[in-house]
Design a protein around this motif. Structure first.
Motif, short mmCIF file in Angstrom:
data_model
loop_
_atom_site.label_atom_id
_atom_site.label_comp_id
_atom_site.label_asym_id
_atom_site.label_seq_id
_atom_site.Cartn_x
_atom_site.Cartn_y
_atom_site.Cartn_z
N THR A 199 8.67 58.30 -56.25
CA THR A 199 7.43 58.78 -56.85
C THR A 199 7.64 60.08 -57.62
O THR A 199 7.16 60.24 -58.75
N ARG A 254 10.05 59.44 -60.84
CA ARG A 254 9.64 58.59 -61.96
C ARG A 254 9.28 59.37 -63.23
O ARG A 254 9.81 59.06 -64.31
N PRO A 255 8.41 60.39 -63.18
CA PRO A 255 8.10 61.08 -64.44
C PRO A 255 9.31 61.79 -65.05
O PRO A 255 9.42 61.88 -66.28
N VAL A 256 10.22 62.28 -64.21
CA VAL A 256 11.43 62.92 -64.72
C VAL A 256 12.30 61.89 -65.44
O VAL A 256 12.81 62.15 -66.54
N GLU A 305 11.29 58.98 -66.69
CA GLU A 305 10.59 58.48 -67.88
C GLU A 305 10.76 59.43 -69.05
O GLU A 305 11.00 59.00 -70.19
N GLU A 306 10.63 60.73 -68.80
CA GLU A 306 10.80 61.71 -69.87
C GLU A 306 12.22 61.69 -70.41
O GLU A 306 12.44 61.74 -71.63
N ASP A 366 12.80 58.39 -72.49
CA ASP A 366 12.14 58.40 -73.79
C ASP A 366 12.74 59.45 -74.72
O ASP A 366 12.78 59.26 -75.94
N VAL A 384 14.73 53.31 -64.97
CA VAL A 384 13.60 53.44 -65.91
C VAL A 384 14.12 53.19 -67.32
O VAL A 384 15.04 53.88 -67.79
N ARG A 441 10.70 53.19 -73.48
CA ARG A 441 9.57 52.36 -73.87
C ARG A 441 9.60 51.92 -75.33
O ARG A 441 8.95 50.94 -75.70
N ARG A 490 15.31 69.76 -62.38
CA ARG A 490 13.84 69.64 -62.35
C ARG A 490 13.41 68.80 -61.16
O ARG A 490 12.44 69.11 -60.48
#
Length: 225
Positions: free
Chosen positions: A85, A88-90, A92-93, A96, A119, A122, A219
């Motif tokens: 959890t 995931r945002p780390v 995804e960034e 991308d 991941v 996109r 991070r």
């Protein structure tokens, strides 16, 4: 290690102390070292280790060194859910930003690393695809090399590990999948040795990619603490 008080089970306390001790020594300990580290007689340490082995919470290698076992993975699954959890945002960034596949890998045991999370970018026209859960030898691929580079040097180690230790990130070419470059860095201070990285078809500037994965690893580390 935590202290024992009168309301606690001494046997269970000693067993958990062994697990805590092994966390601090991922390359394993001898039975004598465990007995000394926990402060019990060698015979008591033997019984405790045998019990932990029966539950697959620790294991012995061919040199009779004792390390954490794969049974801990089942116990850690809820914790890994939290790790996924937060990661995931780390990821995804990172994916991308470079239009490349980002990966999160954890150490399975002494010899293997497991792909915990993948991941995909996109908007990329083409990208690398991996199956989450796949297990690879720790000596193959950038994630495993980064894990090995986090340990002190050993005689005869691969040059890539020595270079990774100096750089702070590891690079591999075609080791997990043909023609794929991997760039990975260890997440500092994670309870289970954890690596974040990128997998790409082309990597013209590995120093730039290395700086990105190191920043992402730090991070994630800040989110875990």
């Amino acid at each position: 290690m935590s202290a024992l008080d009168s309301g606690m089970s001494k046997t269970l306390h000693n067993g958990l102390q062994i697990l805590e001790l092994l966390v601090e020594h991922p390359h394993g300990l001898t039975l004598t070292e465990i007995a000394e580290g926990v402060g019990v007689h060698r015979t008591v340490a033997h019984r405790l280790v045998r019990t932990l082995e029966a539950h697959e919470l620790c294991r012995r290698d061919r040199f009779k060194r004792i390390s954490l076992g794969a049974g801990l993975v089942r116990l850690a699954d809820p914790v890994e859910q939290d790790l996924r959890t937060l990661a995931r945002p780390v990821l995804e960034e990172l994916a991308d930003l470079r239009q490349a596949t980002a990966h999160l890998v954890v150490r399975e045991d002494e010899d293997r690393a497991r792909m915990l999370m993948v991941v995909e970018p996109r908007r990329a026209r083409m990208h690398v695809a991996f199956r989450p859960g796949q297990v690879d030898p720790i000596g193959r691929g950038s994630a495993g090399l980064a894990m090995l580079a986090a340990a002190p040097p050993v005689p005869g180690e691969r040059e890539e590990i020595t270079v990774a230790r100096r750089r702070g990130f590891a690079v591999s070419h075609g080791e997990i999948a043909a023609a794929i470059t991997g760039v990975s860095a260890v997440v500092p201070g994670a309870r289970t040795q954890t690596v974040i990285g990128l997998s790409l078809f082309e990597a013209p500037d590995v120093e730039e990619l290395g700086a990105l994965v190191v920043e992402a690893a730090h991070r994630l580390a800040s989110l875990l603490h």
